[in-house]
Structure formats: C-alpha cells, structure tokens
Design a protein around this motif. Structure first.
Motif, PDB file in Angstrom:
ATOM      1  N   MET A   1      81.480  57.149  71.246  1.00 58.73           N
ATOM      2  CA  MET A   1      79.989  56.128  71.069  1.00 58.73           C
ATOM      3  C   MET A   1      80.019  56.658  69.331  1.00 58.73           C
ATOM      4  SD  MET A   1      75.711  57.519  72.491  1.00 58.73           S
ATOM      5  CE  MET A   1      76.436  59.140  71.661  1.00 58.73           C
ATOM      6  N   CYS A   2      79.395  55.671  68.990  1.00 64.14           N
ATOM      7  CA  CYS A   2      78.659  55.990  67.279  1.00 64.14           C
ATOM      8  C   CYS A   2      78.090  55.329  66.955  1.00 64.14           C
ATOM      9  CB  CYS A   2      80.320  56.083  66.365  1.00 64.14           C
ATOM     10  SG  CYS A   2      80.386  54.352  66.383  1.00 64.14           S
ATOM     11  N   TYR A   3      77.530  54.920  65.648  1.00 61.31           N
ATOM     12  CA  TYR A   3      76.296  54.653  65.428  1.00 61.31           C
ATOM     13  C   TYR A   3      76.448  53.387  64.208  1.00 61.31           C
ATOM     14  CZ  TYR A   3      73.492  57.243  68.203  1.00 61.31           C
ATOM     15  OH  TYR A   3      72.280  57.359  69.682  1.00 61.31           O
ATOM     16  N   LEU A   4      76.647  51.654  64.374  1.00 62.43           N
ATOM     17  CA  LEU A   4      76.800  51.542  63.228  1.00 62.43           C
ATOM     18  C   LEU A   4      75.307  51.439  61.745  1.00 62.43           C
ATOM     19  CD1 LEU A   4      78.417  49.724  61.008  1.00 62.43           C
ATOM     20  CD2 LEU A   4      77.958  48.083  62.939  1.00 62.43           C
ATOM     21  N   VAL A   5      75.671  51.987  60.544  1.00 64.74           N
ATOM     22  CA  VAL A   5      74.087  51.577  60.113  1.00 64.74           C
ATOM     23  C   VAL A   5      74.515  50.984  59.314  1.00 64.74           C
ATOM     24  CG1 VAL A   5      72.680  52.830  58.760  1.00 64.74           C
ATOM     25  CG2 VAL A   5      73.607  54.637  61.062  1.00 64.74           C
ATOM     26  N   ALA A   6      73.213  50.432  58.790  1.00 65.30           N
ATOM     27  CA  ALA A   6      72.687  49.491  57.198  1.00 65.30           C
ATOM     28  C   ALA A   6      72.321  49.931  57.056  1.00 65.30           C
ATOM     29  CB  ALA A   6      72.872  47.734  58.041  1.00 65.30           C
ATOM     30  N   LYS A   7      72.321  49.716  55.766  1.00 63.14           N
ATOM     31  CA  LYS A   7      71.157  50.211  54.749  1.00 63.14           C
ATOM     32  C   LYS A   7      70.991  49.452  53.429  1.00 63.14           C
ATOM     33  CE  LYS A   7      69.504  54.185  51.932  1.00 63.14           C
ATOM     34  NZ  LYS A   7      68.663  53.459  51.348  1.00 63.14           N
ATOM     35  N   HIS A   8      70.571  49.002  53.096  1.00 62.92           N
ATOM     36  CA  HIS A   8      69.829  47.774  51.892  1.00 62.92           C
ATOM     37  C   HIS A   8      70.331  48.988  50.534  1.00 62.92           C
ATOM     38  CE1 HIS A   8      68.532  45.880  48.297  1.00 62.92           C
ATOM     39  NE2 HIS A   8      68.609  44.809  49.227  1.00 62.92           N
ATOM     40  N   ILE A   9      70.407  48.939  49.410  1.00 62.10           N
ATOM     41  CA  ILE A   9      70.241  50.351  48.431  1.00 62.10           C
ATOM     42  C   ILE A   9      69.086  50.509  47.648  1.00 62.10           C
ATOM     43  CG2 ILE A   9      73.153  50.173  48.391  1.00 62.10           C
ATOM     44  CD1 ILE A   9      72.611  48.517  45.435  1.00 62.10           C
TER      45      ILE A   9
ATOM     46  N   ALA B   1      69.956  51.138  62.866  1.00 61.75           N
ATOM     47  CA  ALA B   1      71.516  51.369  63.334  1.00 61.75           C
ATOM     48  C   ALA B   1      71.591  51.039  65.049  1.00 61.75           C
ATOM     49  CB  ALA B   1      70.492  53.264  63.348  1.00 61.75           C
ATOM     50  N   LEU B   2      72.527  50.957  65.569  1.00 59.50           N
ATOM     51  CA  LEU B   2      72.784  49.815  66.461  1.00 59.50           C
ATOM     52  C   LEU B   2      74.357  51.458  66.611  1.00 59.50           C
ATOM     53  CD1 LEU B   2      73.311  47.839  68.445  1.00 59.50           C
ATOM     54  CD2 LEU B   2      75.261  47.429  66.923  1.00 59.50           C
ATOM     55  N   LYS B   3      73.971  51.874  68.954  1.00 56.17           N
ATOM     56  CA  LYS B   3      74.332  52.146  69.227  1.00 56.17           C
ATOM     57  C   LYS B   3      75.172  51.503  69.972  1.00 56.17           C
ATOM     58  CE  LYS B   3      74.208  56.123  72.884  1.00 56.17           C
ATOM     59  NZ  LYS B   3      73.318  56.628  74.051  1.00 56.17           N
TER      60      LYS B   3
ATOM     61  N   THR C   1      79.764  53.971  59.668  1.00 55.99           N
ATOM     62  CA  THR C   1      79.468  54.661  61.388  1.00 55.99           C
ATOM     63  C   THR C   1      79.945  56.005  61.028  1.00 55.99           C
ATOM     64  OG1 THR C   1      81.286  52.641  61.099  1.00 55.99           O
ATOM     65  CG2 THR C   1      80.672  54.414  63.421  1.00 55.99           C
ATOM     66  N   ILE C   2      79.007  56.729  61.478  1.00 59.51           N
ATOM     67  CA  ILE C   2      77.965  57.633  61.840  1.00 59.51           C
ATOM     68  C   ILE C   2      77.965  57.869  63.230  1.00 59.51           C
ATOM     69  CG2 ILE C   2      77.102  57.690  59.500  1.00 59.51           C
ATOM     70  CD1 ILE C   2      74.102  57.716  61.295  1.00 59.51           C
TER      71      ILE C   2
ATOM     72  N   PHE D   1      65.964  51.954  65.252  1.00 67.68           N
ATOM     73  CA  PHE D   1      67.594  51.755  65.965  1.00 67.68           C
ATOM     74  C   PHE D   1      67.125  50.096  66.849  1.00 67.68           C
ATOM     75  CE2 PHE D   1      66.927  55.805  65.606  1.00 67.68           C
ATOM     76  CZ  PHE D   1      68.682  56.714  65.234  1.00 67.68           C
ATOM     77  N   VAL D   2      68.097  49.251  67.466  1.00 69.16           N
ATOM     78  CA  VAL D   2      68.705  47.843  67.751  1.00 69.16           C
ATOM     79  C   VAL D   2      68.970  47.560  69.023  1.00 69.16           C
ATOM     80  CG1 VAL D   2      67.610  46.851  65.347  1.00 69.16           C
ATOM     81  CG2 VAL D   2      70.003  46.744  65.918  1.00 69.16           C
ATOM     82  N   SER D   3      68.691  46.809  69.748  1.00 67.56           N
ATOM     83  CA  SER D   3      69.171  46.985  70.958  1.00 67.56           C
ATOM     84  C   SER D   3      70.960  46.032  71.095  1.00 67.56           C
ATOM     85  CB  SER D   3      68.146  46.810  72.437  1.00 67.56           C
ATOM     86  OG  SER D   3      68.194  45.707  71.942  1.00 67.56           O
TER      87      SER D   3
END
Length: 74
Positions: free
Chosen positions: A1-9, A16-18, A45-46, A60-62
């Motif tokens: 399991m990990c999280y995909l994270v998107a950030k606007h700079i 975040a999406l699991k 990815t974290i 967090f989104v589903s």
C-alpha cells in the motif's frame, strides 16, 4: 500500500489517493502528467502521509477518477 499525492507548487495542501505500487500506478502517473504537465503539479508516491508534513493538509479521495478530476482542476 502507498499513497499517490498531487500538489500544486503554489498552493498549501495536496490531494491523496490510497493505492498500490506497480505498473498500473506508473501508467496512471504518466497519464496524469501528460494531461497537466510538469511545470506546476508535483506527483509523488509516499508510504505514510504523516511522515510528509510539507504536503499537509491532505484531501483524501476515494478513487482514481476523483483524483484525476481534482488534479486537473488544480
């Protein structure tokens, strides 16, 4: 399991999406980056959101569709 994270700079917080590691995740990230570009959106990815305070607060989104819509609207 990990999280995909998107950030606007230029913004505080991130989306975040699991998810799980693998080819599907790699292709999904590539697809998103083709849509939004590399200039303003950072995709990482974290393993644990709590270990990456610089990306807080997290929304967090589903699922991938919701994640994609949020990233495109950043």
């Amino acid at each position: 399991m990990c999280y995909l994270v998107a950030k606007h700079i230029d913004d505080v917080g991130s989306i975040a999406l699991k998810t799980t590691h693998g080819e599907h995740l790699s292709k999904f990230k590539q697809k998103l980056l083709q849509e939004v570009g590399y200039d303003k959106i950072q995709l990482i990815t974290i393993s644990r959101p709590s270990a990456y305070g610089e990306y807080e607060p997290y929304k967090f989104v589903s699922d991938e569709n919701e994640f994609e819509k949020c990233v495109i609207s950043m």
